[in-house]
Scaffold this motif. Structure first.
Motif, PDB file in Angstrom:
ATOM      1  N   GLN A   1       2.890  35.007  57.798  1.00  0.00           N
ATOM      2  CA  GLN A   1       3.185  33.928  58.742  1.00  0.00           C
ATOM      3  C   GLN A   1       2.445  34.128  60.057  1.00  0.00           C
ATOM      4  O   GLN A   1       1.941  33.174  60.645  1.00  0.00           O
ATOM      5  CB  GLN A   1       4.695  33.845  58.980  1.00  0.00           C
ATOM      6  N   TRP A   2       2.369  35.384  60.535  1.00  0.00           N
ATOM      7  CA  TRP A   2       1.620  35.659  61.758  1.00  0.00           C
ATOM      8  C   TRP A   2       0.144  35.338  61.573  1.00  0.00           C
ATOM      9  O   TRP A   2      -0.499  34.765  62.467  1.00  0.00           O
ATOM     10  CB  TRP A   2       1.793  37.122  62.168  1.00  0.00           C
TER      11      TRP A   2
ATOM     12  N   ALA B   1      -0.301  31.679  61.649  1.00  0.00           N
ATOM     13  CA  ALA B   1      -0.158  31.168  63.015  1.00  0.00           C
ATOM     14  C   ALA B   1      -1.446  31.348  63.803  1.00  0.00           C
ATOM     15  O   ALA B   1      -1.869  30.453  64.548  1.00  0.00           O
ATOM     16  CB  ALA B   1       1.001  31.873  63.710  1.00  0.00           C
TER      17      ALA B   1
END
Length: 677
Positions: A78-79, A82
């Motif tokens: 997810q990072w 992002a």
């Protein structure tokens, strides 16, 4: 019988006291109307106020749900997603290939050939206080070198942050025109060139902050207030103003007005006929014909897009050689003069926050920021649709905004995606945003080594380049299409056009936006209502004026409301319905006396407290006249508000609510027939 049951399935008793239906005669049902099952009108599932607010905020600010792809992935992934979301270059650069580079190289060099002469034409006065204002520079009234600076740093920033593959970034005529005209109202670029430059950089900073804020706060819907009609009229007016400003260069006039309106410009032209330079006029006419012919060729045969793309640079090279070889500067043809070599210098020390000019720079930044943002996003979405990929509007706002914030600190002024440059980039076969990097590197080489070559470039050719570039902003077919589609939109278009050419750029835009907003308010305060009738042989009810085969149902007045019901329109709706009831009551005979008023709420998405009060008041008023009011298909929010109103007083019983107009008519007709003498 089934047709006599109320909307919640209970028996129809017409109230708590079981009194008979009011009225002397029964309204006959349509001959072919069979008894039908009456379905319940259900309220929406109960939700807490917090969950409703959360859903409303999400739908308002995140309609595209940008983080839906993050669900179900580990935190580390997810990072990474992002970071890729914030920096789109990380999404396509790892898989970048040599074949993509070849396409981007050709596209980048092509748009650089268009950007360099255009960039040199953006401002009026150079740092050396050139004697004559030059082409695009007349629009922003900045040093010529600033135009090239603005074609170097911003494209590099956009390549990292932007999501469009086709958008070619640089200064644009509309933003230049607005910035120049607004700042000139307070400061003269010729008398105080350094102060004017400081105000331009500060305005660019505020423009970038506004643009980035709209993206970060997900407020992109604000730019939707600039309708297509407004933009068509505004851009056409701006194109004419820009072209008229070039008459100074095309005619060789020395003393020219600083005003932008068509009247003072034409007055200045004819008051200084003694300054007209015939060698300048001849050269300008020749190159203008050449540029327009090249544009026509590219429009007629799209595969020859490179003809119009290379024509500006070819004009600059040829005209520079002519002036150099024949010493034309000694025969009345003005030239650019010496330009300094070198890359962008830091300009954060030139940002001016003096309270004397703070309001001006903030206003200029707001207007130029929104206008350039609208153009950039519209251009990006246009070419994305041609290649069938998505452009994230909010991400584009952040990219363009941060690009201008960085630009304000590196001697650049407002930039965005230009349509003409992006069209050339698209036609040249660009594949990624790398074409912007290649264009920027080409401009860098020009800034470092090629600036002395522009010394003998004549101003008249730069004026011709501008006219050829902005003439495409006059979209007559689009204006004609608006006229055919919507006369009110055409009025907005004409007001924007007339306001720009006769008053000023910003006031013309403000007038057009004001009319557009007034029209929206008018639609809210005076919503559409219609009388519906039954299409014979069906249970379908439609507008009587639209469907000639639709027939009135004797004893019924069926009305449909097509707007939210709120404090702004509840009084109007009340008066309008009462007038219709009076007209229908006088029109119908005693045998078919008006007995039922049906309000179709299918197209009413929302209602407020004033709207609920309106429904209660109109119901009481109708009942005083011996008639009944029923509501058809109230939507979720409307049904919820009605249910809350019923908690205090049972205003709307179950027999007042129906799912469809057909069910309401069938049920009420059967009941009226049975209760008649």
């Amino acid at each position: 019988m089934v047709g006599m049951r109320g909307a919640y399935g209970g028996s129809y008793d017409n109230g708590n006291d079981n009194r008979p239906l009011r009225g002397a005669a029964a309204a006959p049902a349509p001959a072919e109307m069979p008894a039908m099952e009456v379905h319940k009108v259900l309220p929406p599932p109960p939700q807490s106020t917090a969950s409703k607010l959360k859903a409303r905020v999400k739908e308002t600010l995140f309609p595209d749900d940008p983080f839906r792809g993050f669900k179900g992935h580990p935190l580390g992934v997810q990072w990474l997603m992002a970071v890729k979301y914030l920096f789109p270059i990380l999404d396509w650069l790892p898989s970048y290939s040599f074949s993509l580079f070849k396409s981007d190289l050709i596209a980048g060099l092509t748009i650089a050939s268009l950007a360099i002469p255009q960039a040199c034409t953006r401002p009026i006065k150079s740092l050396l206080s050139l004697r004559f204002g030059i082409s695009y520079a007349k629009l922003a009234s900045l040093p010529p070198i600033i135009g090239l600076y603005s074609s170097f740093v911003p494209p590099m920033v956009y390549a990292v942050l932007g999501s469009s593959r086709d958008l070619a970034v640089g200064p644009v005529s509309i933003a230049s025109l607005i910035m120049g005209s607004m700042l000139r109202q307070a400061v003269s670029p010729s008398a105080e060139p350094m102060l004017f430059l400081q105000l331009a950089f500060t305005s660019t900073l505020f423009a970038g902050i506004v643009q980035a804020s709209l993206g970060i706060l997900r407020l992109g819907f604000i730019i939707d207030f600039l309708s297509k009609a407004t933009l068509v009229g505004f851009m056409a007016g701006a194109a004419i103003i820009v072209s008229l400003q070039q008459l100074k260069a095309l005619l060789g006039i020395v003393h020219f007005t600083t005003e932008m309106g068509i009247v003072p410009v034409m007055a200045s032209v004819f008051h200084h006929t003694n300054e007209w330079s015939w060698p300048t006029i001849l050269m300008g006419a020749c190159f203008l014909v050449f540029l327009l012919a090249a544009r026509h060729v590219s429009l007629r045969w799209p595969r020859l897009f490179w003809v119009s793309a290379c024509a500006p640079l070819a004009s600059v090279i040829i005209s520079t050689l002519v002036v150099f070889l024949f010493k034309a500067q000694n025969h009345g043809i003005s030239i650019i003069g010496q330009l300094k070599c070198g890359l962008n210098r830091p300009s954060w020390d030139k940002l001016l926050f003096d309270t004397t000019y703070l309001g001006l720079t903030m206003k200029t930044g707001l207007v130029t920021g929104i206008i350039s943002l609208t153009e950039g996003i519209a251009v990006g979405r246009t070419f994305a649709s041609l290649k069938d990929y998505q452009v994230d509007g909010n991400k584009e706002m952040m990219a363009i905004g941060l690009m201008n914030v960085v630009g304000s600190c590196t001697s650049c002024y407002v930039t965005t995606g230009a349509f003409s440059r992006s069209a050339v980039n698209h036609n040249a076969g660009c594949k990624t945003a790398m074409s912007n990097v290649i264009m920027a590197l080409t401009v860098m080489v020009t800034l470092l080594f090629l600036m002395p070559l522009f010394v003998y470039t004549p101003n008249v050719v730069l004026g011709a380049i501008i006219i050829a570039a902005v003439i495409g902003l006059i979209d007559i077919p689009a204006a004609y299409h608006i006229w055919k589609m919507d006369k009110m939109d055409f009025l907005v278009c004409v007001c924007a056009f007339a306001g720009v050419i006769f008053i000023s750029v910003q006031e013309g835009l403000a007038i057009a936006v004001g009319i557009s907003v007034f029209r929206v308010l008018l639609q809210i305060t005076r919503p559409k209502m219609m009388i519906q009738g039954n299409i014979k042989g069906t249970d379908i009810y439609r507008n009587l004026h639209q469907y000639k085969e639709a027939q009135r149902i004797p004893g019924f007045l069926i009305l449909a409301i097509e707007a939210p019901i709120n404090f702004a329109n509840s009084n109007y709706l009340n008066e309008r319905i009462k007038r219709w009831i009076e007209e229908e009551s006088s029109a119908q005979s005693k045998q078919t006396e008006l007995r039922f008023i049906i309000l179709d709420l299918s197209a009413v998405p929302a209602i407020d407290t004033s709207g609920v009060a309106f429904l209660i008041d109109i119901k009481k008023s109708i009942e005083k006249h011996g008639m009944e009011l029923v509501l058809v298909n109230p939507t979720g929010e409307v049904m919820e508000k009605i249910q809350r109103a019923n908690e205090a007083h049972s205003h709307f019983r179950s027999d007042c609510l129906y799912l469809t107009t057909g069910e309401a008519v069938a049920s009420l007709s059967s009941l009226a027939k049975m209760s008649s003498p």
